[in-house]
Write an enzyme that holds these catalytic residues in place. Structure first.
Site, mmCIF file in Angstrom:
data_model
loop_
_atom_site.group_PDB
_atom_site.id
_atom_site.type_symbol
_atom_site.label_atom_id
_atom_site.label_comp_id
_atom_site.label_asym_id
_atom_site.label_seq_id
_atom_site.Cartn_x
_atom_site.Cartn_y
_atom_site.Cartn_z
ATOM 1 N N ARG A 158 -38.016 57.402 41.325
ATOM 2 C CA ARG A 158 -39.313 57.893 40.878
ATOM 3 C C ARG A 158 -39.177 58.897 39.750
ATOM 4 O O ARG A 158 -40.182 59.339 39.205
ATOM 5 C CB ARG A 158 -40.008 58.592 42.053
ATOM 6 C CG ARG A 158 -41.130 57.832 42.703
ATOM 7 C CD ARG A 158 -41.682 58.688 43.838
ATOM 8 N NE ARG A 158 -43.002 58.313 44.252
ATOM 9 C CZ ARG A 158 -43.268 57.431 45.208
ATOM 10 N NH1 ARG A 158 -42.301 56.798 45.823
ATOM 11 N NH2 ARG A 158 -44.518 57.202 45.536
ATOM 12 N N ARG A 207 -56.919 51.700 52.585
ATOM 13 C CA ARG A 207 -55.605 51.472 53.201
ATOM 14 C C ARG A 207 -55.543 52.035 54.618
ATOM 15 O O ARG A 207 -55.960 53.142 54.881
ATOM 16 C CB ARG A 207 -54.510 52.136 52.357
ATOM 17 C CG ARG A 207 -53.126 52.029 53.012
ATOM 18 C CD ARG A 207 -52.036 52.000 52.028
ATOM 19 N NE ARG A 207 -51.772 53.299 51.431
ATOM 20 C CZ ARG A 207 -50.881 53.480 50.463
ATOM 21 N NH1 ARG A 207 -50.193 52.462 50.003
ATOM 22 N NH2 ARG A 207 -50.691 54.669 49.955
ATOM 23 N N LYS A 235 -46.803 47.705 46.089
ATOM 24 C CA LYS A 235 -45.346 47.553 46.190
ATOM 25 C C LYS A 235 -44.911 47.228 47.619
ATOM 26 O O LYS A 235 -44.105 46.322 47.825
ATOM 27 C CB LYS A 235 -44.635 48.840 45.734
ATOM 28 C CG LYS A 235 -44.886 49.206 44.287
ATOM 29 C CD LYS A 235 -44.004 50.378 43.857
ATOM 30 C CE LYS A 235 -44.298 51.664 44.595
ATOM 31 N NZ LYS A 235 -45.590 52.284 44.240
ATOM 32 N N ARG A 295 -53.298 57.410 55.939
ATOM 33 C CA ARG A 295 -52.214 58.292 55.514
ATOM 34 C C ARG A 295 -52.804 59.592 55.001
ATOM 35 O O ARG A 295 -53.767 59.569 54.247
ATOM 36 C CB ARG A 295 -51.407 57.603 54.416
ATOM 37 C CG ARG A 295 -50.119 57.013 54.937
ATOM 38 C CD ARG A 295 -49.473 56.153 53.905
ATOM 39 N NE ARG A 295 -49.167 56.850 52.658
ATOM 40 C CZ ARG A 295 -48.507 56.286 51.654
ATOM 41 N NH1 ARG A 295 -48.099 55.056 51.758
ATOM 42 N NH2 ARG A 295 -48.265 56.957 50.556
ATOM 43 N N ARG A 324 -51.071 62.383 43.044
ATOM 44 C CA ARG A 324 -50.006 61.366 43.022
ATOM 45 C C ARG A 324 -50.036 60.579 41.713
ATOM 46 O O ARG A 324 -48.986 60.208 41.193
ATOM 47 C CB ARG A 324 -50.140 60.428 44.220
ATOM 48 C CG ARG A 324 -49.630 61.081 45.521
ATOM 49 C CD ARG A 324 -50.208 60.417 46.746
ATOM 50 N NE ARG A 324 -49.801 59.041 46.897
ATOM 51 C CZ ARG A 324 -50.481 58.133 47.578
ATOM 52 N NH1 ARG A 324 -51.605 58.454 48.160
ATOM 53 N NH2 ARG A 324 -50.021 56.905 47.681
HETATM 54 P P1 ADP Z 1 -47.103 55.318 47.198
HETATM 55 O O1 ADP Z 1 -46.213 54.388 46.438
HETATM 56 O O2 ADP Z 1 -48.313 54.659 47.725
HETATM 57 O O3 ADP Z 1 -47.408 56.591 46.462
HETATM 58 P P2 ADP Z 1 -44.887 55.979 49.023
HETATM 59 O O4 ADP Z 1 -44.990 55.603 50.453
HETATM 60 O O5 ADP Z 1 -43.930 55.267 48.171
HETATM 61 O O6 ADP Z 1 -46.376 55.866 48.482
HETATM 62 O O7 ADP Z 1 -44.556 57.551 48.889
HETATM 63 C C1 ADP Z 1 -45.298 58.537 49.545
HETATM 64 C C2 ADP Z 1 -44.802 59.917 49.183
HETATM 65 O O8 ADP Z 1 -43.428 60.107 49.623
HETATM 66 C C3 ADP Z 1 -44.742 60.251 47.695
HETATM 67 O O9 ADP Z 1 -46.004 60.654 47.184
HETATM 68 C C4 ADP Z 1 -43.696 61.390 47.663
HETATM 69 O O10 ADP Z 1 -44.245 62.604 48.119
HETATM 70 C C5 ADP Z 1 -42.686 60.922 48.703
HETATM 71 N N1 ADP Z 1 -41.614 60.109 48.082
HETATM 72 C C6 ADP Z 1 -41.385 58.784 48.313
HETATM 73 N N2 ADP Z 1 -40.350 58.338 47.570
HETATM 74 C C7 ADP Z 1 -39.924 59.394 46.842
HETATM 75 C C8 ADP Z 1 -38.919 59.585 45.856
HETATM 76 N N3 ADP Z 1 -38.136 58.566 45.465
HETATM 77 N N4 ADP Z 1 -38.769 60.810 45.297
HETATM 78 C C9 ADP Z 1 -39.545 61.828 45.666
HETATM 79 N N5 ADP Z 1 -40.527 61.732 46.580
HETATM 80 C C10 ADP Z 1 -40.720 60.539 47.159
#
Ligand code: ADP
Ligand code: ZN
Length: 209
Positions: free
Chosen positions: A89, A123, A14, A153, A164
């Protein structure tokens, strides 16, 4: 006006595709994961709590996320559209978003799980600008975008990745159905090369007005 949501499991690409959309259409890329990693909340205790949640691969509470996104969408650069990456999410977040703005299209990046495990393992994230890169595409140990130092990360550790995925299946996958019912879902096969995926993604965004 292009108000786009990018949907897909962790590691589906994404962030990489969002950058391309942002370059092509000049709309801001809003990554809630990046927002959480880069910024600190005013309340230091709350901030520690949120960072611990992210490190465990769990979701930050809806109220807080909704507040953060609402503030961001109110900024001037979002007036002509935006690309949301990592939000909504949960069903609650999706309902909140619907109550705040109309979304023009939702792009689902479909990628098989085996491929994702490999992508996340390789990554690297720039400690300076936050951009994500895959080791197989790096020519040096520096960020191709800004020359910054690269790191991994914390939540890309294998146990956390498993968590996740569970969270994605449980909380986020149901959004696919929701947006399909609204007639907004566009599915893109995200398993090809990044360039192939990009051309499909851009074609979809062009059609979403
Ligand atoms: P990826 O899509 O690779 O899992 P992101 O960078 O989008 O990684 O998100 C990393 C972390 O940040 C998530 O696992 C969560 O803990 C938190 N996070 C990000 N966006 C949200 C959201 N919309 N609601 C709740 N937690 C979030
Ligand atoms: Zn960088």
């Amino acid at each position: 006006m292009r108000r786009i949501v990018l949907l897909g499991p962790p590691g589906s690409g994404k962030g990489t595709q969002a950058v391309k959309i942002c370059e092509e259409f000049g709309i801001p890329h809003i990554s809630t994961g990046q927002m959480l990693r880069e910024s600190s909340l005013d309340d230091p205790e709350l901030d520690r709590e949120m960072k611990a949640i992210v490190a465990r691969g769990e979701l930050v509470p809806d109220d807080l996320m909704n507040e953060l996104v609402k503030e961001r969408l109110n900024e001037d650069d979002c007036a002509n559209g935006f690309i949301l990456d990592g939000y909504p999410r949960t069903m609650e977040q999706a309902a909140f978003l619907d109550s705040e703005v109309g979304i023009d299209g939702v792009l689902l990046l479909d990628v098989p799980l085996e491929l994702i495990a490999e992508r996340l393992g390789g990554r690297r994230v720039c400690l300076n600008c936050g951009a994500s890169h895959h080791v197989s595409r790096l020519k040096s140990g520096e960020c191709p975008a800004c020359g910054g130092e690269l790191g991994t990360r914390r939540d890309d550790a294998p146990e956390t990745v498993r968590r996740r995925f569970q969270v994605y299946e449980l909380s986020t996958r149901p959004l696919i159905e929701r947006y399909a019912k609204q007639g907004k879902l566009m599915r893109v096969d995200g398993s090809g090369s990044f360039e192939d995926v990009t051309s499909d993604v851009l074609a979809c965004v062009r059609s979403a007005v």
